[in-house]
Design a protein around this motif. Sequence first.
Motif, short mmCIF file in Angstrom:
data_model
loop_
_atom_site.label_atom_id
_atom_site.label_comp_id
_atom_site.label_asym_id
_atom_site.label_seq_id
_atom_site.Cartn_x
_atom_site.Cartn_y
_atom_site.Cartn_z
N MET A 1 0.72 -0.99 0.09
CA MET A 1 0.03 0.03 0.55
C MET A 1 0.33 1.41 -0.29
SD MET A 1 -3.12 1.40 2.71
CE MET A 1 -3.88 -0.20 2.79
N GLY A 2 0.27 2.53 -0.93
CA GLY A 2 1.49 3.59 -0.60
C GLY A 2 1.51 4.45 0.17
N ARG A 3 2.16 5.00 -0.04
CA ARG A 3 1.86 6.70 1.41
C ARG A 3 0.63 6.71 1.74
NH1 ARG A 3 6.24 8.01 4.64
NH2 ARG A 3 6.44 10.10 5.40
N ALA A 4 -0.42 7.82 0.21
CA ALA A 4 -1.03 8.38 0.17
C ALA A 4 -2.19 7.95 0.84
CB ALA A 4 -1.23 8.81 -1.07
N ALA A 5 -2.01 6.62 0.32
CA ALA A 5 -3.50 5.34 -0.10
C ALA A 5 -3.28 5.41 2.34
CB ALA A 5 -3.01 3.74 -0.22
N ARG A 6 -2.16 4.70 2.42
CA ARG A 6 -2.17 4.69 4.07
C ARG A 6 -2.43 6.11 4.66
NH1 ARG A 6 3.00 3.04 3.97
NH2 ARG A 6 3.74 5.47 5.45
N LEU A 7 -2.34 7.33 4.38
CA LEU A 7 -2.71 8.18 5.05
C LEU A 7 -4.19 8.19 5.17
CD1 LEU A 7 -0.17 10.39 3.91
CD2 LEU A 7 -0.58 9.85 6.58
N ALA A 8 -4.81 7.84 3.35
CA ALA A 8 -5.87 7.88 3.25
C ALA A 8 -6.69 7.07 4.50
CB ALA A 8 -6.56 7.82 1.92
N ASP A 9 -6.43 5.90 4.52
CA ASP A 9 -7.42 4.86 4.94
C ASP A 9 -7.50 5.41 6.72
OD1 ASP A 9 -7.32 3.49 2.99
OD2 ASP A 9 -6.21 1.40 3.88
N GLU A 10 -6.13 6.47 7.19
CA GLU A 10 -5.40 6.25 8.83
C GLU A 10 -6.93 7.29 8.91
OE1 GLU A 10 -1.16 7.40 9.94
OE2 GLU A 10 -1.49 5.41 9.78
N LEU A 11 -7.03 8.89 8.48
CA LEU A 11 -7.50 9.48 7.83
C LEU A 11 -9.57 8.70 8.41
CD1 LEU A 11 -6.73 12.54 5.27
CD2 LEU A 11 -7.15 12.23 8.40
N ALA A 12 -9.34 8.25 6.97
CA ALA A 12 -10.88 7.17 7.22
C ALA A 12 -11.67 6.65 8.44
CB ALA A 12 -11.18 6.26 6.04
N ALA A 13 -10.45 6.00 9.33
CA ALA A 13 -10.72 5.27 10.22
C ALA A 13 -10.97 6.40 11.69
CB ALA A 13 -9.30 4.42 10.87
N LEU A 14 -10.31 7.40 11.68
CA LEU A 14 -9.94 8.54 12.12
C LEU A 14 -11.84 8.97 11.92
CD1 LEU A 14 -6.82 10.62 12.40
CD2 LEU A 14 -7.60 8.85 14.24
N SER A 15 -12.59 9.48 11.10
CA SER A 15 -13.43 9.61 10.81
C SER A 15 -14.93 8.25 10.77
CB SER A 15 -14.23 11.19 9.44
OG SER A 15 -13.32 10.18 8.27
N ASP A 16 -14.60 6.95 11.70
CA ASP A 16 -15.27 6.30 11.41
C ASP A 16 -16.33 6.53 12.05
OD1 ASP A 16 -17.09 3.73 11.32
OD2 ASP A 16 -15.23 2.50 11.07
N PRO A 17 -17.72 6.89 11.41
CA PRO A 17 -19.35 7.19 12.35
C PRO A 17 -19.32 6.15 13.66
CG PRO A 17 -20.00 6.25 10.11
CD PRO A 17 -18.56 6.10 10.23
N ARG A 18 -18.72 4.78 13.34
CA ARG A 18 -18.60 4.23 14.52
C ARG A 18 -18.33 4.32 15.97
NH1 ARG A 18 -16.89 -0.60 11.58
NH2 ARG A 18 -15.55 0.25 10.50
N MET A 19 -16.73 5.80 16.03
CA MET A 19 -16.06 6.03 16.92
C MET A 19 -17.81 6.65 17.48
SD MET A 19 -12.50 6.20 16.45
CE MET A 19 -12.44 6.92 17.20
#
Length: 192
Positions: free
Chosen positions: A1-19
């Motif tokens: 997984m590329g650096r940009a994709a990893r950052l996008a995944d981390e951002l998505a995890a932080l904004s997950d509505p389940r949080m």
Amino acid sequence: MGRAARLADELAALSDPRMQASTVWTLPARWYADPEIYEAERRRIFSREWLWIGRETEVAEPGQYVTAAPAGFPLFVRRAEDGTLRAFHNVCRHRASKLLTEPSRHCNTIECPYHGWRYRSDGALDHVPLFGEAPADYGTQLAREDIGIVEVVQQNLNAGVYERGPLSPRHENGLLHFHEMVREAIGPAVEA
């Protein structure tokens, strides 16, 4: 997984509505020291906002200046002979050398230590060594007005000097709004 994709995944995890709102979380640890994250913040946040440069008392007399490099943008604020404050990028237009090297001092002229290009207090090119006064068209028909040091918007509030980031699309009143929010939050201590 590329650096940009990893950052996008981390951002998505932080904004997950389940949080849930009660969940205590922080940014991933590597974000605090990652040069790529810093560069993105520098370009997308700090280059667009008002940045603290120094106290107005540091530039109380004509010729006094203060340098700063908020978020890596080299700047200086200098009190002109007519008493006005002016802020500029602290970079010579000839070879990109730092113009003023001390954090705070007094200078009668703004002169590049590398090749000696001299600028007036309004930032206009004044003198080029071996040419005397700056020629009307220097080199390849480049007008003198086009090679002055680059001025940035600055504003004084309560004895502080702020500079607006070089990419800021916001109106100067944004700083006034920020100041009002701070004053409401902490009271008259801001007036000192």
